[in-house]
Design a protein around this motif. Structure first.
Motif, PDB file in Angstrom:
ATOM      1  N   UNK A 126       0.823  -1.209   0.000  1.00 55.03           N
ATOM      2  CA  UNK A 126       0.000   0.000   0.000  1.00 55.03           C
ATOM      3  C   UNK A 126       0.861   1.265   0.000  1.00 55.03           C
ATOM      4  N   UNK A 127       0.371   2.273  -0.682  1.00 56.89           N
ATOM      5  CA  UNK A 127       0.998   3.592  -0.702  1.00 56.89           C
ATOM      6  C   UNK A 127       0.031   4.608  -0.112  1.00 56.89           C
ATOM      7  N   UNK A 128       0.532   5.799   0.149  1.00 58.90           N
ATOM      8  CA  UNK A 128      -0.361   6.854   0.640  1.00 58.90           C
ATOM      9  C   UNK A 128      -1.420   7.188  -0.394  1.00 58.90           C
ATOM     10  N   UNK A 129      -1.044   7.117  -1.673  1.00 57.68           N
ATOM     11  CA  UNK A 129      -2.029   7.364  -2.736  1.00 57.68           C
ATOM     12  C   UNK A 129      -3.165   6.357  -2.665  1.00 57.68           C
ATOM     13  N   UNK A 130      -2.824   5.075  -2.443  1.00 57.35           N
ATOM     14  CA  UNK A 130      -3.860   4.059  -2.279  1.00 57.35           C
ATOM     15  C   UNK A 130      -4.774   4.401  -1.105  1.00 57.35           C
ATOM     16  N   UNK A 131      -4.153   4.777  -0.001  1.00 56.67           N
ATOM     17  CA  UNK A 131      -4.906   5.020   1.225  1.00 56.67           C
ATOM     18  C   UNK A 131      -5.813   6.242   1.131  1.00 56.67           C
ATOM     19  N   UNK A 132      -5.432   7.214   0.307  1.00 50.31           N
ATOM     20  CA  UNK A 132      -6.210   8.459   0.209  1.00 50.31           C
ATOM     21  C   UNK A 132      -7.074   8.532  -1.035  1.00 50.31           C
ATOM     22  N   UNK A 133      -7.088   7.463  -1.833  1.00 46.81           N
ATOM     23  CA  UNK A 133      -7.975   7.426  -2.988  1.00 46.81           C
ATOM     24  C   UNK A 133      -7.512   8.209  -4.189  1.00 46.81           C
ATOM     25  N   UNK A 134      -6.197   8.311  -4.381  1.00 51.74           N
ATOM     26  CA  UNK A 134      -5.646   8.979  -5.555  1.00 51.74           C
ATOM     27  C   UNK A 134      -5.169   7.937  -6.567  1.00 51.74           C
ATOM     28  N   UNK A 135      -5.335   8.233  -7.839  1.00 50.94           N
ATOM     29  CA  UNK A 135      -4.831   7.366  -8.899  1.00 50.94           C
ATOM     30  C   UNK A 135      -3.393   7.785  -9.190  1.00 50.94           C
ATOM     31  N   UNK A 136      -2.447   7.087  -8.591  1.00 56.47           N
ATOM     32  CA  UNK A 136      -1.046   7.498  -8.681  1.00 56.47           C
ATOM     33  C   UNK A 136      -0.495   7.363 -10.088  1.00 56.47           C
ATOM     34  N   UNK A 137      -0.872   6.275 -10.775  1.00 53.85           N
ATOM     35  CA  UNK A 137      -0.332   6.070 -12.113  1.00 53.85           C
ATOM     36  C   UNK A 137       1.176   6.031 -12.103  1.00 53.85           C
ATOM     37  N   UNK A 138       1.775   6.796 -13.010  1.00 54.44           N
ATOM     38  CA  UNK A 138       3.236   6.821 -13.110  1.00 54.44           C
ATOM     39  C   UNK A 138       3.854   8.028 -12.415  1.00 54.44           C
ATOM     40  N   UNK A 139       3.127   8.645 -11.511  1.00 52.72           N
ATOM     41  CA  UNK A 139       3.664   9.769 -10.752  1.00 52.72           C
ATOM     42  C   UNK A 139       4.957   9.344 -10.059  1.00 52.72           C
ATOM     43  N   UNK A 140       6.055  10.084 -10.255  1.00 51.95           N
ATOM     44  CA  UNK A 140       7.313   9.699  -9.614  1.00 51.95           C
ATOM     45  C   UNK A 140       7.279   9.920  -8.108  1.00 51.95           C
ATOM     46  N   UNK A 141       8.075   9.145  -7.397  1.00 55.44           N
ATOM     47  CA  UNK A 141       8.236   9.342  -5.964  1.00 55.44           C
ATOM     48  C   UNK A 141       7.167   8.726  -5.092  1.00 55.44           C
ATOM     49  N   UNK A 142       6.266   7.926  -5.660  1.00 55.42           N
ATOM     50  CA  UNK A 142       5.218   7.283  -4.861  1.00 55.42           C
ATOM     51  C   UNK A 142       5.814   6.023  -4.237  1.00 55.42           C
ATOM     52  N   UNK A 143       5.920   6.029  -2.927  1.00 56.55           N
ATOM     53  CA  UNK A 143       6.544   4.921  -2.213  1.00 56.55           C
ATOM     54  C   UNK A 143       5.557   4.260  -1.264  1.00 56.55           C
ATOM     55  N   UNK A 144       5.976   3.154  -0.690  1.00 52.85           N
ATOM     56  CA  UNK A 144       5.140   2.445   0.263  1.00 52.85           C
ATOM     57  C   UNK A 144       4.979   3.271   1.542  1.00 52.85           C
ATOM     58  N   UNK A 145       3.773   3.224   2.111  1.00 54.68           N
ATOM     59  CA  UNK A 145       3.609   3.807   3.429  1.00 54.68           C
ATOM     60  C   UNK A 145       3.955   2.746   4.469  1.00 54.68           C
ATOM     61  N   UNK A 146       3.817   3.071   5.750  1.00 56.74           N
ATOM     62  CA  UNK A 146       4.215   2.127   6.794  1.00 56.74           C
ATOM     63  C   UNK A 146       3.434   0.818   6.685  1.00 56.74           C
ATOM     64  N   UNK A 147       2.140   0.938   6.418  1.00 56.60           N
ATOM     65  CA  UNK A 147       1.322  -0.250   6.252  1.00 56.60           C
ATOM     66  C   UNK A 147       1.797  -1.068   5.052  1.00 56.60           C
ATOM     67  N   UNK A 148       2.150  -0.405   3.966  1.00 57.57           N
ATOM     68  CA  UNK A 148       2.621  -1.095   2.772  1.00 57.57           C
ATOM     69  C   UNK A 148       3.921  -1.844   3.007  1.00 57.57           C
ATOM     70  N   UNK A 149       4.826  -1.250   3.789  1.00 53.14           N
ATOM     71  CA  UNK A 149       6.077  -1.944   4.102  1.00 53.14           C
ATOM     72  C   UNK A 149       5.816  -3.183   4.960  1.00 53.14           C
ATOM     73  N   UNK A 150       4.887  -3.053   5.904  1.00 53.04           N
ATOM     74  CA  UNK A 150       4.526  -4.219   6.722  1.00 53.04           C
ATOM     75  C   UNK A 150       3.921  -5.320   5.849  1.00 53.04           C
TER      76      UNK A 150
END
Length: 239
Positions: free
Chosen positions: A11-35
């Motif tokens: 999971x990323x912050x974009x996933x968690x907040x309902x944004x369509x990240x697509x190929x936006x650079x710099x989108x990384x895993x949030x703490x939940x995503x790393x777990x």
């Protein structure tokens, strides 16, 4: 005839907040995503991996590194596994995109959907399927029957690969669910493709460990044939 594990990024912050990240650079895993990625790595413990390929986007590369851990494997990027180019929809709120006329096409007839200024879903499907099938052929040739390898990618990309493996038309691929850090398993053979699991988020996959070379597996039933009556279960073979 090898086996590919299709892993979606965590999971990323974009996933968690309902944004369509697509190929936006710099989108990384949030703490939940790393777990989530670490938990998925635990599920792969004890399973040798022939190779690891990933979408070049940061969230997938980060997930791949966590899945590989200290195995010493090189993670190879493949741009054909990258996220869909959503064009003008990139970085927009899903709640707002859902009000656009194209949204209904994406949901009901994906084969006719092209994102404004971006890719069509058939283009995404074609490149992703080619990437997986090409790599699978190479893995089988180099590492032998039953070799297991890992591909890390994005939800819609993995859904397209699974739809192909299931023999489904692309217009049905929205029926498939691929959650963050889920693992789906596909085995390609000369006769047909077998989907061993989809959207799996728990349980060890060590049962996929290939038999030592020279060991007979299922010699009374070609592995490209389906087991009538359901077979003996994953990981069990006739001899």
């Amino acid at each position: 005839m090898s086996i590919v594990i299709l892993a979606r990024h965590g999971r990323t912050e974009a996933n968690a907040t309902g944004l369509l990240a697509g190929r936006t650079p710099g989108v990384r895993l949030d703490e939940r995503g790393r777990d989530q990625a670490r938990a998925a790595a635990d599920r792969l413990a004890g399973l040798p991996l022939a190779t690891v390929v990933t979408s070049p986007l940061e969230r997938c590369r980060e997930t791949a590194r966590l899945l590989v851990g200290d195995r010493g494997l090189r993670v190879r990027p493949d741009k054909r596994l990258t996220e869909c180019d959503y064009g003008e929809w990139t970085a927009q709120k899903l709640s707002e995109l859902a009000r656009k006329p194209l949204w209904k096409v994406v949901q009901g007839q994906p084969s006719a959907a092209r994102f404004p200024g971006g890719e069509s879903l058939p283009e995404v499907s074609a490149r992703a399927i080619a990437a997986i099938r090409d790599r699978d052929t190479a893995v089988a040739a180099e590492h032998g029957d039953g070799a297991v390898w890992l591909a890390v990618s994005h939800g819609d990309v993995i859904k397209a690969v699974l739809a192909d493996a299931l023999g489904m038309h692309l217009d049905q691929f929205q029926r498939i669910v691929v959650d963050p850090a889920s693992l789906s398993v596909v085995r390609y053979t000369s006769g047909r493709t077998f989907v061993l699991t989809m959207n799996s988020t728990s349980g060890s996959l060590e049962h996929l460990r290939p038999a030592p070379r020279g060991h007979s597996r299922g010699r009374h039933r070609p592995r490209a044939d389906a087991a009538l009556g359901g077979g003996t279960g994953t990981g069990e073979h006739t001899s």
